[in-house]
Design a protein around this motif. Structure first.
Motif, mmCIF file in Angstrom:
data_model
loop_
_atom_site.group_PDB
_atom_site.id
_atom_site.type_symbol
_atom_site.label_atom_id
_atom_site.label_comp_id
_atom_site.label_asym_id
_atom_site.label_seq_id
_atom_site.Cartn_x
_atom_site.Cartn_y
_atom_site.Cartn_z
ATOM 1 N N UNK A 74 0.827 -1.207 0.000
ATOM 2 C CA UNK A 74 0.000 0.000 0.000
ATOM 3 C C UNK A 74 0.862 1.260 0.000
ATOM 4 N N UNK A 75 2.019 1.205 0.651
ATOM 5 C CA UNK A 75 2.861 2.393 0.724
ATOM 6 C C UNK A 75 3.710 2.611 -0.529
ATOM 7 N N UNK A 76 3.585 1.731 -1.500
ATOM 8 C CA UNK A 76 4.237 1.940 -2.794
ATOM 9 C C UNK A 76 3.236 2.457 -3.833
ATOM 10 N N UNK A 77 1.989 2.639 -3.424
ATOM 11 C CA UNK A 77 0.987 3.185 -4.342
ATOM 12 C C UNK A 77 1.336 4.628 -4.677
ATOM 13 N N UNK A 78 1.004 5.034 -5.879
ATOM 14 C CA UNK A 78 1.237 6.417 -6.301
ATOM 15 C C UNK A 78 0.064 7.267 -5.827
ATOM 16 N N UNK A 79 0.065 7.558 -4.539
ATOM 17 C CA UNK A 79 -1.003 8.354 -3.929
ATOM 18 C C UNK A 79 -0.407 9.316 -2.915
ATOM 19 N N UNK A 80 -1.230 10.232 -2.511
ATOM 20 C CA UNK A 80 -0.914 11.106 -1.378
ATOM 21 C C UNK A 80 -1.507 10.420 -0.154
ATOM 22 N N UNK A 81 -0.722 10.259 0.871
ATOM 23 C CA UNK A 81 -1.169 9.612 2.095
ATOM 24 C C UNK A 81 -1.565 10.682 3.110
ATOM 25 N N UNK A 82 -2.742 10.507 3.703
ATOM 26 C CA UNK A 82 -3.217 11.436 4.722
ATOM 27 C C UNK A 82 -3.392 10.638 6.008
ATOM 28 N N UNK A 83 -2.530 10.926 6.961
ATOM 29 C CA UNK A 83 -2.511 10.206 8.226
ATOM 30 C C UNK A 83 -3.456 10.864 9.228
ATOM 31 N N UNK A 84 -3.978 10.035 10.111
ATOM 32 C CA UNK A 84 -4.735 10.575 11.244
ATOM 33 C C UNK A 84 -4.594 9.670 12.454
ATOM 34 N N UNK A 85 -4.774 10.284 13.615
ATOM 35 C CA UNK A 85 -4.768 9.570 14.891
ATOM 36 C C UNK A 85 -5.946 10.127 15.692
ATOM 37 N N UNK A 86 -5.904 10.053 16.982
ATOM 38 C CA UNK A 86 -7.026 10.541 17.789
ATOM 39 C C UNK A 86 -7.113 12.067 17.796
ATOM 40 N N UNK A 87 -5.976 12.740 18.010
ATOM 41 C CA UNK A 87 -6.032 14.192 18.174
ATOM 42 C C UNK A 87 -5.087 14.982 17.278
ATOM 43 N N UNK A 88 -4.255 14.309 16.494
ATOM 44 C CA UNK A 88 -3.367 15.008 15.572
ATOM 45 C C UNK A 88 -1.900 15.034 15.986
ATOM 46 N N UNK A 89 -1.578 14.528 17.145
ATOM 47 C CA UNK A 89 -0.177 14.545 17.585
ATOM 48 C C UNK A 89 0.605 13.391 16.969
ATOM 49 N N UNK A 90 0.108 12.168 17.121
ATOM 50 C CA UNK A 90 0.811 11.017 16.534
ATOM 51 C C UNK A 90 0.877 11.152 15.020
ATOM 52 N N UNK A 91 -0.206 11.650 14.424
ATOM 53 C CA UNK A 91 -0.209 11.763 12.963
ATOM 54 C C UNK A 91 0.772 12.825 12.478
ATOM 55 N N UNK A 92 0.977 13.896 13.244
ATOM 56 C CA UNK A 92 1.965 14.909 12.857
ATOM 57 C C UNK A 92 3.364 14.301 12.861
ATOM 58 N N UNK A 93 3.711 13.616 13.939
ATOM 59 C CA UNK A 93 5.039 13.009 14.028
ATOM 60 C C UNK A 93 5.221 11.931 12.962
ATOM 61 N N UNK A 94 4.175 11.144 12.735
ATOM 62 C CA UNK A 94 4.240 10.072 11.741
ATOM 63 C C UNK A 94 4.350 10.622 10.326
ATOM 64 N N UNK A 95 3.595 11.664 10.034
ATOM 65 C CA UNK A 95 3.636 12.263 8.703
ATOM 66 C C UNK A 95 5.014 12.855 8.422
ATOM 67 N N UNK A 96 5.624 13.435 9.436
ATOM 68 C CA UNK A 96 6.975 13.982 9.264
ATOM 69 C C UNK A 96 7.955 12.862 8.918
ATOM 70 N N UNK A 97 7.874 11.744 9.630
ATOM 71 C CA UNK A 97 8.747 10.601 9.345
ATOM 72 C C UNK A 97 8.496 10.081 7.932
ATOM 73 N N UNK A 98 7.223 9.927 7.575
ATOM 74 C CA UNK A 98 6.877 9.414 6.244
ATOM 75 C C UNK A 98 7.357 10.368 5.149
ATOM 76 N N UNK A 99 7.242 11.659 5.402
ATOM 77 C CA UNK A 99 7.739 12.650 4.445
ATOM 78 C C UNK A 99 9.255 12.512 4.304
ATOM 79 N N UNK A 100 9.955 12.333 5.410
ATOM 80 C CA UNK A 100 11.406 12.145 5.367
ATOM 81 C C UNK A 100 11.785 10.874 4.614
#
Length: 130
Positions: A74-100
């Protein structure tokens, strides 16, 4: 010591942050894959965004890296990934890692809590038999 709040703020400064009220429009976009990072117990208790892919936060880097034995196609799909968690903290940190790691990524800044408060649809988590 660097605090989590500071790390989240730093991540949000370099990410595309989408409020939950606007994120519902992404459900119909074939170029977007929503990714739920919450623990399975949260999904069982609260449900999830319809059609979202569940990736436990602890496995994210391993599932993204194509050289990892745990890599998910799934992570090799040619898509934009939009992460979410309960309140936006885990997803912010995760999105930064995924962007890196090279993914095109954004995150729902107010999380699943904001999603539900905006009146967006919620699906039951599909419980697996056995």
């Amino acid at each position: 010591m660097k605090h989590v709040k500071d790390m989240v703020a730093e991540a949000n400064a370099v990410l595309d942050c989408i409020p939950a009220a606007e994120a519902a429009a992404l459900l119909q976009d074939p170029g977007v894959r929503l990714v739920d990072l919450r623990d399975v117990r949260e999904l069982e208790r609260d449900g999830m965004i319809p059609g979202a892919f569940h990736c436990p936060r602890g496995m994210l880097e391993f599932w993204i890296d194509p050289e990892s034995p745990y890599a998910k196609p799934v992570f090799r799909e040619d898509r934009r990934f939009v992460f979410y968690c309960a309140s936006g903290w885990r997803s912010a940190l995760s999105a930064k890692v995924a962007q890196d790691m090279g993914l095109r990524v954004a995150h729902v800044s107010d999380g699943f809590k904001g999603w539900k408060e905006a009146g967006n649809p919620v699906a039951a988590y599909p419980v697996r038999e056995g």
